[in-house]
Design a protein around this motif. Structure first.
Motif, PDB file in Angstrom:
ATOM      1  N   LEU A   1      39.759 -22.855 -48.639  1.00  0.00           N
ATOM      2  CA  LEU A   1      40.509 -22.694 -47.412  1.00  0.00           C
ATOM      3  C   LEU A   1      40.730 -21.213 -47.157  1.00  0.00           C
ATOM      4  N   ALA A   2      40.419 -20.782 -45.953  1.00  0.00           N
ATOM      5  CA  ALA A   2      40.740 -19.427 -45.516  1.00  0.00           C
ATOM      6  C   ALA A   2      41.921 -19.537 -44.560  1.00  0.00           C
ATOM      7  N   VAL A   3      42.865 -18.619 -44.669  1.00  0.00           N
ATOM      8  CA  VAL A   3      44.106 -18.703 -43.914  1.00  0.00           C
ATOM      9  C   VAL A   3      44.262 -17.467 -43.034  1.00  0.00           C
ATOM     10  N   PRO A   4      44.638 -17.658 -41.759  1.00  0.00           N
ATOM     11  CA  PRO A   4      44.857 -16.507 -40.886  1.00  0.00           C
ATOM     12  C   PRO A   4      46.210 -15.853 -41.154  1.00  0.00           C
TER      13      PRO A   4
ATOM     14  N   GLY B   1      47.895  -4.896 -36.722  1.00  0.00           N
ATOM     15  CA  GLY B   1      48.154  -5.764 -35.580  1.00  0.00           C
ATOM     16  C   GLY B   1      47.099  -6.838 -35.390  1.00  0.00           C
ATOM     17  N   ASP B   2      45.928  -6.659 -36.012  1.00  0.00           N
ATOM     18  CA  ASP B   2      44.870  -7.669 -35.930  1.00  0.00           C
ATOM     19  C   ASP B   2      45.259  -8.903 -36.739  1.00  0.00           C
TER      20      ASP B   2
ATOM     21  N   ASP C   1      40.831 -13.443 -32.848  1.00  0.00           N
ATOM     22  CA  ASP C   1      41.716 -13.100 -31.745  1.00  0.00           C
ATOM     23  C   ASP C   1      43.038 -13.849 -31.942  1.00  0.00           C
ATOM     24  N   GLU C   2      44.079 -13.353 -31.333  1.00  0.00           N
ATOM     25  CA  GLU C   2      45.420 -13.891 -31.568  1.00  0.00           C
ATOM     26  C   GLU C   2      45.515 -15.375 -31.203  1.00  0.00           C
ATOM     27  N   ALA C   3      44.889 -15.784 -30.106  1.00  0.00           N
ATOM     28  CA  ALA C   3      44.960 -17.183 -29.681  1.00  0.00           C
ATOM     29  C   ALA C   3      44.320 -18.100 -30.730  1.00  0.00           C
TER      30      ALA C   3
ATOM     31  N   ARG D   1      46.184 -21.006 -32.990  1.00  0.00           N
ATOM     32  CA  ARG D   1      45.714 -22.396 -33.000  1.00  0.00           C
ATOM     33  C   ARG D   1      45.494 -22.874 -34.441  1.00  0.00           C
ATOM     34  N   SER D   2      44.892 -22.013 -35.252  1.00  0.00           N
ATOM     35  CA  SER D   2      44.656 -22.367 -36.657  1.00  0.00           C
ATOM     36  C   SER D   2      45.972 -22.583 -37.393  1.00  0.00           C
ATOM     37  N   LEU D   3      46.936 -21.703 -37.169  1.00  0.00           N
ATOM     38  CA  LEU D   3      48.238 -21.835 -37.832  1.00  0.00           C
ATOM     39  C   LEU D   3      48.963 -23.099 -37.389  1.00  0.00           C
ATOM     40  N   GLU D   4      48.873 -23.429 -36.092  1.00  0.00           N
ATOM     41  CA  GLU D   4      49.495 -24.657 -35.602  1.00  0.00           C
ATOM     42  C   GLU D   4      48.867 -25.886 -36.264  1.00  0.00           C
TER      43      GLU D   4
END
Length: 80
Positions: free
Chosen positions: A3-6, A44-45, A59-61, A65-68
């Motif tokens: 698993l890769a996590v943002p 900030g990235d 990108d932030e969006a 989405r991944s975190l949600e």
């Protein structure tokens, strides 16, 4: 399964592209990860981290989405 996590890059440590690390925030927890694969990463990235290495800039969006989705899976796991 891997698993890769943002996470959000808060600080860059070092100047050498091969050995620089970053402090990255993951849902309130800050960890250090290697930025050697991402010389273009800036504070900030959002970056995707796997096994202690930031492997791509998101990108932030997309990061949100991944975190949600991770939060949704965690909530299902905790339900009776």
């Amino acid at each position: 399964m891997c698993l890769a996590v943002p996470g959000k890059l808060l600080e860059i440590l070092g100047d050498d592209p091969l050995t620089r690390n970053g402090k990255i925030a993951f849902a309130g927890i800050v960890k250090e990860a290697s930025l050697s694969f991402l010389p273009e990463a800036e504070v900030g990235d959002y970056v995707l981290v796997h096994a202690g290495f930031a492997i791509t800039v998101l990108d932030e969006a997309e990061a949100k989405r991944s975190l949600e989705e991770l939060n949704r899976v965690n909530a299902v796991k905790k339900s009776p």
